[in-house]
Design a protein around this motif. Structure first.
Motif, PDB file in Angstrom:
ATOM      1  N   ARG A 132       0.840  -1.198   0.000  1.00 23.10           N
ATOM      2  CA  ARG A 132       0.000   0.000   0.000  1.00 23.10           C
ATOM      3  C   ARG A 132       0.874   1.248   0.000  1.00 23.10           C
ATOM      4  O   ARG A 132       1.950   1.277   0.606  1.00 23.10           O
ATOM      5  CB  ARG A 132      -0.939   0.017   1.214  1.00 23.10           C
ATOM      6  N   ILE A 133       0.394   2.271  -0.677  1.00 17.87           N
ATOM      7  CA  ILE A 133       1.148   3.516  -0.798  1.00 17.87           C
ATOM      8  C   ILE A 133       1.016   4.309   0.495  1.00 17.87           C
ATOM      9  O   ILE A 133      -0.085   4.660   0.921  1.00 17.87           O
ATOM     10  CB  ILE A 133       0.631   4.343  -1.986  1.00 17.87           C
ATOM     11  N   THR A 134       2.148   4.586   1.131  1.00 20.56           N
ATOM     12  CA  THR A 134       2.156   5.315   2.399  1.00 20.56           C
ATOM     13  C   THR A 134       2.589   6.763   2.230  1.00 20.56           C
ATOM     14  O   THR A 134       2.368   7.584   3.121  1.00 20.56           O
ATOM     15  CB  THR A 134       3.087   4.636   3.412  1.00 20.56           C
ATOM     16  N   GLY A 135       3.231   7.064   1.098  1.00 22.99           N
ATOM     17  CA  GLY A 135       3.688   8.434   0.870  1.00 22.99           C
ATOM     18  C   GLY A 135       3.794   8.732  -0.612  1.00 22.99           C
ATOM     19  O   GLY A 135       4.166   7.870  -1.410  1.00 22.99           O
ATOM     20  N   ILE A 136       3.439   9.956  -1.002  1.00 24.35           N
ATOM     21  CA  ILE A 136       3.586  10.434  -2.374  1.00 24.35           C
ATOM     22  C   ILE A 136       4.268  11.787  -2.308  1.00 24.35           C
ATOM     23  O   ILE A 136       3.850  12.671  -1.555  1.00 24.35           O
ATOM     24  CB  ILE A 136       2.228  10.580  -3.089  1.00 24.35           C
ATOM     25  N   HIS A 137       5.324  11.943  -3.087  1.00 24.79           N
ATOM     26  CA  HIS A 137       6.038  13.216  -3.131  1.00 24.79           C
ATOM     27  C   HIS A 137       5.970  13.761  -4.545  1.00 24.79           C
ATOM     28  O   HIS A 137       6.478  13.148  -5.485  1.00 24.79           O
ATOM     29  CB  HIS A 137       7.488  13.033  -2.702  1.00 24.79           C
ATOM     30  N   ALA A 138       5.297  14.904  -4.719  1.00 25.52           N
ATOM     31  CA  ALA A 138       5.161  15.529  -6.023  1.00 25.52           C
ATOM     32  C   ALA A 138       6.332  16.486  -6.251  1.00 25.52           C
ATOM     33  O   ALA A 138       6.651  17.303  -5.392  1.00 25.52           O
ATOM     34  CB  ALA A 138       3.840  16.286  -6.110  1.00 25.52           C
ATOM     35  N   ILE A 139       6.960  16.373  -7.410  1.00 25.73           N
ATOM     36  CA  ILE A 139       8.152  17.153  -7.717  1.00 25.73           C
ATOM     37  C   ILE A 139       7.937  17.910  -9.024  1.00 25.73           C
ATOM     38  O   ILE A 139       7.718  17.301 -10.083  1.00 25.73           O
ATOM     39  CB  ILE A 139       9.395  16.248  -7.837  1.00 25.73           C
ATOM     40  N   GLY A 140       7.994  19.227  -8.949  1.00 23.40           N
ATOM     41  CA  GLY A 140       7.914  20.048 -10.146  1.00 23.40           C
ATOM     42  C   GLY A 140       9.285  20.415 -10.673  1.00 23.40           C
ATOM     43  O   GLY A 140       9.455  20.701 -11.857  1.00 23.40           O
ATOM     44  N   GLU A 141      10.290  20.396  -9.782  1.00 19.36           N
ATOM     45  CA  GLU A 141      11.668  20.648 -10.201  1.00 19.36           C
ATOM     46  C   GLU A 141      12.233  19.361 -10.797  1.00 19.36           C
ATOM     47  O   GLU A 141      13.037  18.665 -10.169  1.00 19.36           O
ATOM     48  CB  GLU A 141      12.502  21.101  -9.002  1.00 19.36           C
ATOM     49  N   VAL A 142      11.803  19.052 -12.003  1.00 20.38           N
ATOM     50  CA  VAL A 142      12.142  17.748 -12.587  1.00 20.38           C
ATOM     51  C   VAL A 142      13.636  17.598 -12.863  1.00 20.38           C
ATOM     52  O   VAL A 142      14.132  16.471 -12.976  1.00 20.38           O
ATOM     53  CB  VAL A 142      11.330  17.498 -13.874  1.00 20.38           C
ATOM     54  N   ASP A 143      14.359  18.703 -12.973  1.00 23.11           N
ATOM     55  CA  ASP A 143      15.805  18.605 -13.198  1.00 23.11           C
ATOM     56  C   ASP A 143      16.536  18.076 -11.974  1.00 23.11           C
ATOM     57  O   ASP A 143      17.720  17.733 -12.063  1.00 23.11           O
ATOM     58  CB  ASP A 143      16.374  19.977 -13.575  1.00 23.11           C
ATOM     59  N   SER A 144      15.845  18.024 -10.832  1.00 20.39           N
ATOM     60  CA  SER A 144      16.493  17.565  -9.603  1.00 20.39           C
ATOM     61  C   SER A 144      16.478  16.045  -9.462  1.00 20.39           C
ATOM     62  O   SER A 144      17.075  15.503  -8.537  1.00 20.39           O
ATOM     63  CB  SER A 144      15.809  18.194  -8.379  1.00 20.39           C
ATOM     64  N   VAL A 145      15.791  15.351 -10.375  1.00 20.17           N
ATOM     65  CA  VAL A 145      15.720  13.892 -10.321  1.00 20.17           C
ATOM     66  C   VAL A 145      16.098  13.302 -11.669  1.00 20.17           C
ATOM     67  O   VAL A 145      16.054  13.971 -12.702  1.00 20.17           O
ATOM     68  CB  VAL A 145      14.306  13.403  -9.923  1.00 20.17           C
TER      69      VAL A 145
END
Length: 281
Positions: free
Chosen positions: A260-273
């Motif tokens: 089960r999904i316990t955490g979701i992290h939304a990232i708009g700074e896509v250059d950081s990943v």
């Protein structure tokens, strides 16, 4: 606006889970969380964009300091005996096996340096981006990636099964399918009741809430809205990517426990990943 105390209590389960995974000792984890609360209360929320990520950073730094102090004292592990796996023929046996795997993992983690341990735990177990971990352990993102990789190799070399690997991909795939189809009931079965959604500043500007807790609230954000998302590798872990005109605009990283999904992290700074196409099964 939630008060800091309310926010802290909302995030306490995740903070305790992070501290316990990093430190391996429940009593120390409780101390770390309490110390994190004292530090957070002194600092206040002024200027904080992502309260969940900020609190995770604080507790991780406290735990890192405790690890470094422990290494200085050269404490021996409480129990270095790893029991043989038990076949999970029933729920009770499965629980025993999970406990044994947890003990074995703790023994291996005790052999890592504090920075390796924090990098591996935060990234592989809690899907924290390398850029955020780098700030916690005072390393570059590239070095942080290498530290997490070393930790992963030690764990794999010890023969400890990565039960989350398949679970994470399956959970992300099921989550996106339910979101696309507007199947809210299924979303609630995929999301942990206490799931936490956090977003970086760029993702907030794109319209993602900066901080939400609970399956109903988080599921409501994505219900019927993931038609353009595809499953991809984000910093080496199964995640979701939104592409606009062939270029990634936003990504999601997921932490998964027991399917089960316990955490979701939304990232708009896509250059950081780092984003890669997910290999075919």
């Amino acid at each position: 606006m939630d008060t800091l105390a309310e926010l802290f209590e909302t995030h306490r389960p995740r903070l305790q889970a992070v501290a316990r995974r990093i430190l391996g000792a429940p009593a120390e984890a409780e101390d770390a969380v309490q110390d994190a609360w004292l530090r957070a209360s002194r600092a206040g929320l002024d200027g904080v964009v992502n309260p969940g990520g900020w609190l995770t950073t604080i507790v991780a730094r406290v735990a890192l300091n405790m690890l470094e102090s422990r290494k200085t004292r050269r404490e021996d592990p409480i129990d270095d005996v790893v029991a043989e796996p038990v076949s999970p023929a029933d729920p009770a046996s499965a629980a025993v096996q999970d406990d044994e795997i947890g003990r074995a993992l703790s023994v291996v983690l005790d052999e890592l340096s504090p920075s390796e341990r924090v990098a591996f735990v935060l990234h592989d177990l809690f899907a924290v981006p390398f850029g955020e971990i780098a700030a916690i352990i005072d390393r570059t993102p590239t070095t942080t990636r290498k530290l997490a990789s070393r930790g992963r190799q030690r764990v794999q070399g010890a023969g400890i099964p990565d039960s989350d690997a398949g679970d994470r991909k399956d959970a992300v795939t099921a989550f996106l399918a339910a979101a696309r189809g507007g199947d809210f009931a299924t979303l609630l079965t995929i999301l942990d009741p206490d799931v936490v959604l956090t977003s970086d500043a760029a993702a907030v500007l794109l319209g993602t809430p900066e901080n939400l807790v609970g399956a109903s609230a988080v599921g409501g954000v994505f219900n019927g809205r993931a038609s353009a998302a595809i499953v991809s590798l984000v910093d080496g872990l199964p995640g979701a990517v939104w592409n606009v005109r062939g270029k990634p605009r936003a990504v999601l990283m997921f932490s998964v426990e027991n399917g089960r999904i316990t955490g979701i992290h939304a990232i708009g700074e896509v250059d950081s990943v780092d984003i890669e196409e997910l290999p075919a099964s």
